[in-house]
Every structure is written in C-alpha cells, then in structure tokens.
Scaffold this active site. Sequence first.
Site, mmCIF file in Angstrom:
data_model
loop_
_atom_site.group_PDB
_atom_site.id
_atom_site.type_symbol
_atom_site.label_atom_id
_atom_site.label_comp_id
_atom_site.label_asym_id
_atom_site.label_seq_id
_atom_site.Cartn_x
_atom_site.Cartn_y
_atom_site.Cartn_z
ATOM 1 N N ASP A 9 0.867 -1.191 0.000
ATOM 2 C CA ASP A 9 0.000 0.000 0.000
ATOM 3 C C ASP A 9 0.899 1.236 0.000
ATOM 4 O O ASP A 9 1.745 1.398 0.880
ATOM 5 C CB ASP A 9 -0.879 -0.033 1.256
ATOM 6 C CG ASP A 9 -1.945 1.056 1.261
ATOM 7 O OD1 ASP A 9 -2.952 0.870 1.956
ATOM 8 O OD2 ASP A 9 -1.756 2.082 0.585
ATOM 9 N N GLU A 105 -2.817 -0.030 -4.150
ATOM 10 C CA GLU A 105 -2.657 -1.257 -3.355
ATOM 11 C C GLU A 105 -2.633 -2.478 -4.256
ATOM 12 O O GLU A 105 -3.376 -2.527 -5.237
ATOM 13 C CB GLU A 105 -3.887 -1.484 -2.474
ATOM 14 C CG GLU A 105 -4.075 -0.615 -1.311
ATOM 15 C CD GLU A 105 -5.465 -0.889 -0.756
ATOM 16 O OE1 GLU A 105 -5.661 -1.930 -0.123
ATOM 17 O OE2 GLU A 105 -6.360 -0.068 -0.998
#
Length: 387
Positions: A9, A105
């Site tokens: 992320d 992500e």
Amino acid sequence: MDKLFFHLDMDAFFSSIEQLSNPNLAGKPVIVCGNPDSRSVVSTASYEARKYGLRSGMPVGRARKLCPDGIYVTGNPRKYVYTSVKILGLLREFTSRLEPVSVDEAFLEFEGLKIEDALRVARNIKQEISDRLGLTCSIGIGRNKITAKMASDIDKPDGLTVIEPDEFLGYFGDRGVGVLWGVGEKTTYKLNNIGIMTVRELARVPEDTLRNLFGEYGSYLKMTANGVDESPLVPYFQGAEPKSIGHEHTLSSDTSDRACLLSCLLRMSEQVGRRMRKDGYVGDTVTVKIRFGDFRTITRQRKVDKYFDNDKQLFEIARTLFIGNCEERDIRLIGVSISGLAKRALVMMDPIFPEDIRGQDCVRVVDSIRDRFGEDSIARGASMRYR
Ligand code: TTP
Ligand code: MG
C-alpha cells in the site's frame, strides 16, 4: 508448497506524488482534495498534515480549521493513474501472481519462500519503488490476504510487517472490531450493541451465533476475527474474466416489425463482436433474449463447434434464434450475448482458408475505421433501419 501473501500500500499516495512533482511541497503538510475552495472533501493528506488530525473524507472546511497552513491542491487523477500503472509494471517484475486492489494497493503471492527470504524480496520491492519512482510504500506479509492487508497498515509509512497466524490476535485482539477488513460502521454498531467490542471478543463468539445474526456473513466474521481467510489471489491479467459479452436494447416503442427488430439485432451483434475482438475473446455460445410487450422474457441459446469472434456468424445464429422464437408478437426488448468465452490467443490458430482471411480482413478494416472515426462512422445497410 506454503504460500505467502504480500499486501503493498503506497504511503499518502496522491499527496506523495504531488510532493514529488513540486519540490516546494516536500516535507510540508499537503492536502489533496477535489477543489480547495469549495465544500469538497480531503482525498488524502500527507503524513505531515495527518499530525493535525487530517484524514481522507474530511470536509476541506474542517481541514482548513485544523491545519490552516496546509497546502491544499486539486487532485490530478491522470498523474496518479500513470504512477499506479508504473507500480504494477514494477511489481510484475517480481511475480505475475499479482492482484491490484485499488489505485495504490496490490496483493502479491509467493510460493515456497521462507520468511527471511520474503523479507528480502519485500525490501527489494521497497527499494525499487523508492529508486525508480521516489515514493515509499508499506508492505504487510501474511499467510493469507486479510492478514497481509491488515499487516501493511501496522507500521505506516514505510513499514514492513510480517504477521504469522499465531500472532494475529496479539496484534489485533484488543483493537475494536472495525479494524477488521470488511467490517464497516454498520456491522461495528450491530456487534457493539450486543456487547462485542474487540476482535478477541468476536473471535470467541460461536459461529452459529454469528450466523443467526448475520447469515452467511457471520461465518466470514468468525474467520476474519481469527485471522483466517481462504480467498485466493486473482491475478490481474486474468482479472475478473467476463462470463459473457452482450448487449440489450429496449425499443423506443413495442413492435413486431421484423425488419426493424433484425436491424437492431444486427447492430448489437456488431457491437458484441467488436467488444470481443477488442478484449481478445472468442466464444462458442450465442444467447438471444426477448422480452415481449407483456414483460414475459425468454432466452434461447445455441452452442457451436468452433470458437469465433466475427459479427456475421454471431448475427446468423442470433437471427435464427430470434426468428424461431419471436412469436410474431410485440416485443419490448431484445438482447444478444456470447458466452463460452476463451482468450483468442490461447485457443485460436490463424486462418488457413483464403475466404476466412478475407472475412477477417474486412472485419479488421471496419474495426479500425470505428477506432479512428467513431462507432457510427460505418454501418451495414441492414443495420440502418433501426437507429
Ligand atoms: P489510501 O491507501 O487509503 O490512503 P493513502 O495512500 O493516501 O495513505 P496511506 O499511507 O494511509 O495508505 O488511498 C489511496 C489514495 O486513494 C489516496 O492517496 C487518495 C485516494 N483516496 C480518496 O480519494 N478518498 C478516500 O476517501 C480515500 C480513503 C483514498
Ligand atoms: Mg495508501
């Protein structure tokens, strides 16, 4: 072989990109929002701005009160998507077992890696992202996707955290149930109402009790609270493979005019064929849907021996199905779709017979004209009756 999942992320993604492209913003509280002057909301705030309590989703007006010296910039989605694509390309160099989750992500899956090797790979990924893109990210590693996802959040920004199954409750047991992936405000409220506040408390509730309260989702809650997740990685090149490609159309008024209906069917067959070719699919099953004026709806299907992707064959089959089932009655909606899909590159050989090549050449030329000049730039005469 044991699998390990990574969840990557990016840190304060939009504002990090803004800081990168404007050195004056480096190290400062930067807030990316829809429109800094209006009543829009914060997309994201740099970590410098988060110290003032700024969060995604907060109204800009409130953010300005908390952080009046922040630099408020209008988001530039093209820049973010561009970077996102670059990141995916970089990650592909590490594994093709890669599943994008959102703009910043992705999950990665590795088989047969020891934890120390996994950590080395993760550090390499972080280094490459930093060297090539000038950005930082956080990586979580776990035996399943949920654990990896939650682990990536533990040590942000620039974090790297491994969570083994027996450590899950150690990390999250005392946290509120809302920390769990897939548990939103409503579920949290419902659980809190019956006295279940923490992940550990939820983990202990019998599955049956949760199923009585939440149905199927109750089992998910029980598993998630215990760090259990069996969901597989869905690699992005397989993506969410379509099961069918189709079009349907509600006529401007109910009609039994066969020429008009066939014209409409031809046009949709062309659209379906074009989408197949664009996305690289072939198929072997054609379905026609007919909704009559009284809303009774039927579907009729035919499967053929060979995969195809040309409009003519699609229309011929659709036409036969339609004529055999239209009942000469007023029709409200017709649709055509193709299923039994496969990737063309995997199942089709180049055509051998000249007539096939000629047919394909024509289809390709029409496709390229439409690519350049728009969908309606060229049409078969027979599809012009219903426009
Ligand atoms: P996130 O990964 O949730 O946030 P982030 O990358 O900014 O920060 P973190 O370090 O905590 O991961 O979202 C990625 C981007 O998506 C974020 O930079 C901006 C955008 N976004 C919105 O536009 N609105 C939102 O409500 C959220 C949560 C994100
Ligand atoms: Mg992020």
